[in-house]
Scaffold this motif. Sequence first.
Motif, PDB file in Angstrom:
ATOM      1  N   HIS A 153       0.916  -0.878  -0.037  1.00  0.00           N
ATOM      2  CA  HIS A 153       0.267  -0.088  -0.045  1.00  0.00           C
ATOM      3  C   HIS A 153       0.684   1.140   0.210  1.00  0.00           C
ATOM      4  CE1 HIS A 153      -3.187  -2.866   1.046  1.00  0.00           C
ATOM      5  NE2 HIS A 153      -2.698  -3.527   1.268  1.00  0.00           N
ATOM      6  N   VAL A 154       0.740   2.331  -1.106  1.00  0.00           N
ATOM      7  CA  VAL A 154       1.179   3.581  -1.112  1.00  0.00           C
ATOM      8  C   VAL A 154       0.496   4.224  -1.693  1.00  0.00           C
ATOM      9  CG1 VAL A 154       3.393   4.108  -2.220  1.00  0.00           C
ATOM     10  CG2 VAL A 154       3.783   1.816  -2.170  1.00  0.00           C
ATOM     11  N   ALA A 155       0.447   5.420  -1.006  1.00  0.00           N
ATOM     12  CA  ALA A 155      -0.534   6.989  -0.894  1.00  0.00           C
ATOM     13  C   ALA A 155       0.479   7.902  -1.228  1.00  0.00           C
ATOM     14  CB  ALA A 155      -0.830   7.044   0.214  1.00  0.00           C
ATOM     15  N   LEU A 156       0.167   8.445  -1.952  1.00  0.00           N
ATOM     16  CA  LEU A 156       0.931   9.696  -2.236  1.00  0.00           C
ATOM     17  C   LEU A 156       0.087  10.723  -2.554  1.00  0.00           C
ATOM     18  CD1 LEU A 156       3.050  10.895  -4.155  1.00  0.00           C
ATOM     19  CD2 LEU A 156       2.427  10.944  -5.973  1.00  0.00           C
ATOM     20  N   VAL A 157       0.363  12.239  -1.214  1.00  0.00           N
ATOM     21  CA  VAL A 157      -0.067  13.058  -0.467  1.00  0.00           C
ATOM     22  C   VAL A 157      -0.037  14.017  -2.001  1.00  0.00           C
ATOM     23  CG1 VAL A 157      -0.906  14.484   1.010  1.00  0.00           C
ATOM     24  CG2 VAL A 157      -0.494  11.936   1.408  1.00  0.00           C
ATOM     25  N   ASP A 158      -1.162  14.911  -2.439  1.00  0.00           N
ATOM     26  CA  ASP A 158      -0.814  16.132  -3.272  1.00  0.00           C
ATOM     27  C   ASP A 158      -2.036  17.072  -2.834  1.00  0.00           C
ATOM     28  OD1 ASP A 158      -0.240  17.775  -5.362  1.00  0.00           O
ATOM     29  OD2 ASP A 158      -1.556  17.418  -6.645  1.00  0.00           O
ATOM     30  N   GLY A 159      -1.788  17.975  -1.922  1.00  0.00           N
ATOM     31  CA  GLY A 159      -2.766  19.130  -1.191  1.00  0.00           C
ATOM     32  C   GLY A 159      -4.088  18.274  -0.934  1.00  0.00           C
ATOM     33  N   PRO A 160      -5.267  18.377  -1.122  1.00  0.00           N
ATOM     34  CA  PRO A 160      -6.438  18.147  -0.307  1.00  0.00           C
ATOM     35  C   PRO A 160      -7.042  16.742  -0.952  1.00  0.00           C
ATOM     36  CG  PRO A 160      -7.237  19.211  -2.038  1.00  0.00           C
ATOM     37  CD  PRO A 160      -5.588  19.981  -2.705  1.00  0.00           C
ATOM     38  N   ARG A 161      -5.622  15.800  -2.317  1.00  0.00           N
ATOM     39  CA  ARG A 161      -6.329  14.488  -2.546  1.00  0.00           C
ATOM     40  C   ARG A 161      -5.182  13.726  -1.583  1.00  0.00           C
ATOM     41  NH1 ARG A 161      -9.179  14.636  -8.174  1.00  0.00           N
ATOM     42  NH2 ARG A 161     -11.240  14.498  -6.414  1.00  0.00           N
ATOM     43  N   LEU A 162      -5.544  12.103  -1.784  1.00  0.00           N
ATOM     44  CA  LEU A 162      -4.981  11.348  -2.026  1.00  0.00           C
ATOM     45  C   LEU A 162      -4.759   9.582  -2.721  1.00  0.00           C
ATOM     46  CD1 LEU A 162      -3.037  10.284   0.271  1.00  0.00           C
ATOM     47  CD2 LEU A 162      -4.905   8.619   1.363  1.00  0.00           C
ATOM     48  N   TYR A 163      -3.929   9.315  -3.588  1.00  0.00           N
ATOM     49  CA  TYR A 163      -3.548   9.351  -4.739  1.00  0.00           C
ATOM     50  C   TYR A 163      -3.078   7.309  -3.707  1.00  0.00           C
ATOM     51  CZ  TYR A 163      -4.406  12.473  -7.495  1.00  0.00           C
ATOM     52  OH  TYR A 163      -4.967  14.220  -8.295  1.00  0.00           O
ATOM     53  N   VAL A 187      -7.195   0.255   6.189  1.00  0.00           N
ATOM     54  CA  VAL A 187      -5.986   0.660   5.437  1.00  0.00           C
ATOM     55  C   VAL A 187      -6.489   1.949   4.671  1.00  0.00           C
ATOM     56  CG1 VAL A 187      -4.694   0.394   3.149  1.00  0.00           C
ATOM     57  CG2 VAL A 187      -5.592  -1.927   5.012  1.00  0.00           C
ATOM     58  N   ARG A 188      -7.586   2.354   4.348  1.00  0.00           N
ATOM     59  CA  ARG A 188      -8.167   3.636   3.611  1.00  0.00           C
ATOM     60  C   ARG A 188      -8.426   4.693   4.678  1.00  0.00           C
ATOM     61  NH1 ARG A 188     -12.005   0.556   1.032  1.00  0.00           N
ATOM     62  NH2 ARG A 188     -13.068   1.245   2.380  1.00  0.00           N
ATOM     63  N   ASP A 189      -8.110   4.160   6.407  1.00  0.00           N
ATOM     64  CA  ASP A 189      -8.598   4.540   7.030  1.00  0.00           C
ATOM     65  C   ASP A 189      -7.918   5.365   7.200  1.00  0.00           C
ATOM     66  OD1 ASP A 189     -11.441   4.797   6.704  1.00  0.00           O
ATOM     67  OD2 ASP A 189     -12.072   3.784   8.591  1.00  0.00           O
ATOM     68  N   ASN A 190      -6.528   4.138   7.910  1.00  0.00           N
ATOM     69  CA  ASN A 190      -5.245   4.288   8.173  1.00  0.00           C
ATOM     70  C   ASN A 190      -4.482   5.680   7.584  1.00  0.00           C
ATOM     71  OD1 ASN A 190      -3.016   2.867  10.534  1.00  0.00           O
ATOM     72  ND2 ASN A 190      -5.514   2.392  10.167  1.00  0.00           N
ATOM     73  N   LEU A 191      -4.407   5.590   6.039  1.00  0.00           N
ATOM     74  CA  LEU A 191      -3.310   6.154   5.039  1.00  0.00           C
ATOM     75  C   LEU A 191      -4.268   7.309   4.461  1.00  0.00           C
ATOM     76  CD1 LEU A 191      -3.322   3.605   1.847  1.00  0.00           C
ATOM     77  CD2 LEU A 191      -1.369   4.554   3.288  1.00  0.00           C
ATOM     78  N   SER A 192      -5.707   7.467   4.787  1.00  0.00           N
ATOM     79  CA  SER A 192      -6.131   9.505   4.394  1.00  0.00           C
ATOM     80  C   SER A 192      -6.277   9.481   6.081  1.00  0.00           C
ATOM     81  CB  SER A 192      -7.433   9.022   5.095  1.00  0.00           C
ATOM     82  OG  SER A 192      -7.741   8.094   3.609  1.00  0.00           O
ATOM     83  N   GLU A 193      -5.821   9.025   7.623  1.00  0.00           N
ATOM     84  CA  GLU A 193      -5.488  10.103   8.205  1.00  0.00           C
ATOM     85  C   GLU A 193      -3.960  10.422   9.027  1.00  0.00           C
ATOM     86  OE1 GLU A 193      -6.684   7.915  11.825  1.00  0.00           O
ATOM     87  OE2 GLU A 193      -9.439   7.817  11.295  1.00  0.00           O
ATOM     88  N   LEU A 194      -3.484   9.150   8.088  1.00  0.00           N
ATOM     89  CA  LEU A 194      -2.150   9.735   8.196  1.00  0.00           C
ATOM     90  C   LEU A 194      -0.987  11.004   7.771  1.00  0.00           C
ATOM     91  CD1 LEU A 194      -0.209   5.772   9.477  1.00  0.00           C
ATOM     92  CD2 LEU A 194      -0.734   8.247  10.914  1.00  0.00           C
ATOM     93  N   ALA A 195      -2.459  10.360   6.185  1.00  0.00           N
ATOM     94  CA  ALA A 195      -1.888  11.952   5.318  1.00  0.00           C
ATOM     95  C   ALA A 195      -2.189  13.544   5.749  1.00  0.00           C
ATOM     96  CB  ALA A 195      -2.504  11.924   4.003  1.00  0.00           C
TER      97      ALA A 195
END
Length: 748
Positions: free
Chosen positions: A599-609, A619-627
Amino acid sequence: MPVMAGHAAILAEALADGIRSAALQHRPWRRFCLLSRGLAGLERFLSDAGFDRAPWLAVAFGAGIGAWFALPSAAWWLGWCAAWSGTTVAALSWRRGAQDYPQLAQAMRAVPLLLAAGCLAVWARATVAGEPPISRPLAGTFLATVLSHEEQPALARDRLVLAMREPETGRAIRVRVNVPDVAPLSPELPELVEGAKAAGAQPGAVIRFKARLMPPAPPMLPGGYDFARAAWFSGIAATGTVLGPLEVIEPAAGGQGLAGWRMALTRHIRSRLDQGQAGLAAALATGDRGGIADADAVAMRDSGLAHLLSISGLHVSAVIGAVYLLASRLLALWPWLALRVRLPVLGAAAGAAAGLGYTLMTGSEVPTVRSCVGALLVLAALALGREALSLRMLAVAAFCVMLLWPEAVVGPSFQMSFGAVLALVALAGAPPVRRFLAPRDEGAIVRMLRHLAMVLLTGIVIELTIMPIGIYHFHRAGIYGALANVVAIPLTTFAIMPLVAAGLVLDLAGAGAPAWWLAGQAIDLLVGLAHWFASRPGSVMVLPPFGTGAFLAFVAGALWLGLWSGRVRLLGLVPALAGTALMLAAPAPDLLVSGDGRHVALVDGPRLYLLRESRSEFVRDNLSELAGLEGEPVELDRWPGARCNADFCSVVVTRDARRWRLLLSRGQDAVPERALAAACDKADLVVAARWLPYSCRPTWLKADRTMLERTGGLAIRFAGGRIESVAEGQGEHPWWQRSRAAGSPKQP
């Protein structure tokens, strides 16, 4: 003669001044004088500031516990204990002149000793109570004895804690498994999993089951929840999900005990209320939160009312306080007894019995036991005629908890509950508040408005105290929690809990229906209030992880504000505000990589890729909250200029006028080494869940399985090339070493 005596005195004084002047020009003597002056100033400060030793001794003991978690290895722990023990010995040997500085001498002897004792206490607890996890994932059919059974209808499953033997070593271990109520085993097998309740898996029963067991997972990302640490201190060696029907080999012998009574009471409540209402009522009555719908739990969290769902100081205090007042008033109606026995003692005894019974009925969880200990100390103070709520009483309660469960110090429950009580005590003892609440000749309406304003101020102060703690641990907080709690706490304390209790009592005579109807309406009002506040614009603050230094600065400032008296306490505003500012200004990471590399997430402003779509809400909640972001993430394919296929994604990220070329692995199929090496040569950073050959050499970082097994999850900030890993915060603590030996970390 008098003239000669006068001249002699003048000569002696001049000689003494000359000697003093010459001595001051001598550096050692000058340093000694400066040191003496500094010690005297510190002694005056401690005396004038109203130094109360007990709270600060509790802080020192807790700081020693925190140091054990922060320091990386046994050598550091031994060094910490040796250094502070040596300081204590030196302070004890300081006899000459110590009588001139009594406050300072006592502090120098006790504080270092407790700093060392706290470290030793949690070290001993980790060694004695810790349970090493299983060495690797296991799949098969197992035989176990049921230790506890928790129904979770809102999640369509039951949860069991089992005692069994590890197949490979034969050692006795405890495991926690989830049993779906009804779920297909696989598309090829149409059989259904039978729920634990229907299978008769009660505490004491011996069962056979098919499952896949995993070692407890370390944090998915830096700043994430450390389940491996919690499982270590809870004695849980593995977790998993049952994959087939449970078979009861031996039914539970004899009665079901207190756990059976608790489950029966929970089922009775669910039979008297609608499903949504019953979940919250059962949480208040028996501590069983398995029936709370996910949407309601999220609304309670985002509105700042989540503390009402777990049995804590509010609930225990409400039960004990109600029984204490009721017993005192009823016993006062008996003149013979009132004239011969101190009724506060009898009322305290009745309240203590009610508190202990409520604690046992709600499962005796650590937060509940901690709240019960504090409430019992308050009852003891009332019975002895002492001040019920004071800093010393809070310090004694904290010591009791830290001696039994030292690991609780680094958890949010301990920090938020004691932080809230500290804020309450400090606010109540502040001179402006005492003057504001002082009795005066005024009308009933004005008096009511004054007390209502005090309730609102108390809620705001408590919310400001615990909000940074919640953000540090959960990365989000409800902004309107103070306002919501002004209505929710009285509604829960004076309406919902009494009505649920009345319904249970009246059901003995078959007359509880009216009470249950009123309880249902009150619960609907509470849940509606939570949803309304949670849906307000800007109701939730979500922040990325920030450094522990900022959090410690806030904690130090808050402790200074709460434990000193007088104007000197205002100095605590400086570190508290500085820590808060650092929290709010913490930048979000640019790239998040989970410990298994999938699982890799790229943060760009208000959006998470996201590199790949995940069905796991965890997984989604962890990535969103930690971003530090809200909203639904999107797939990386939609990144401008991204080139993705089944095996890899290639994207270019621009930060501070620099272009970063990323190569991210998506599949597990074999790739020609020469083509892979050529792609790696063009990349600054490569991330893969597989092992990559030596020929893959990006210009900056290769985060493949070899590296991730050593570091765990990563948070990468391109500015300055900063990389944070899970391993940095783990050191050589036993749960981390065991989890790394078990292989690549998997999330539950």
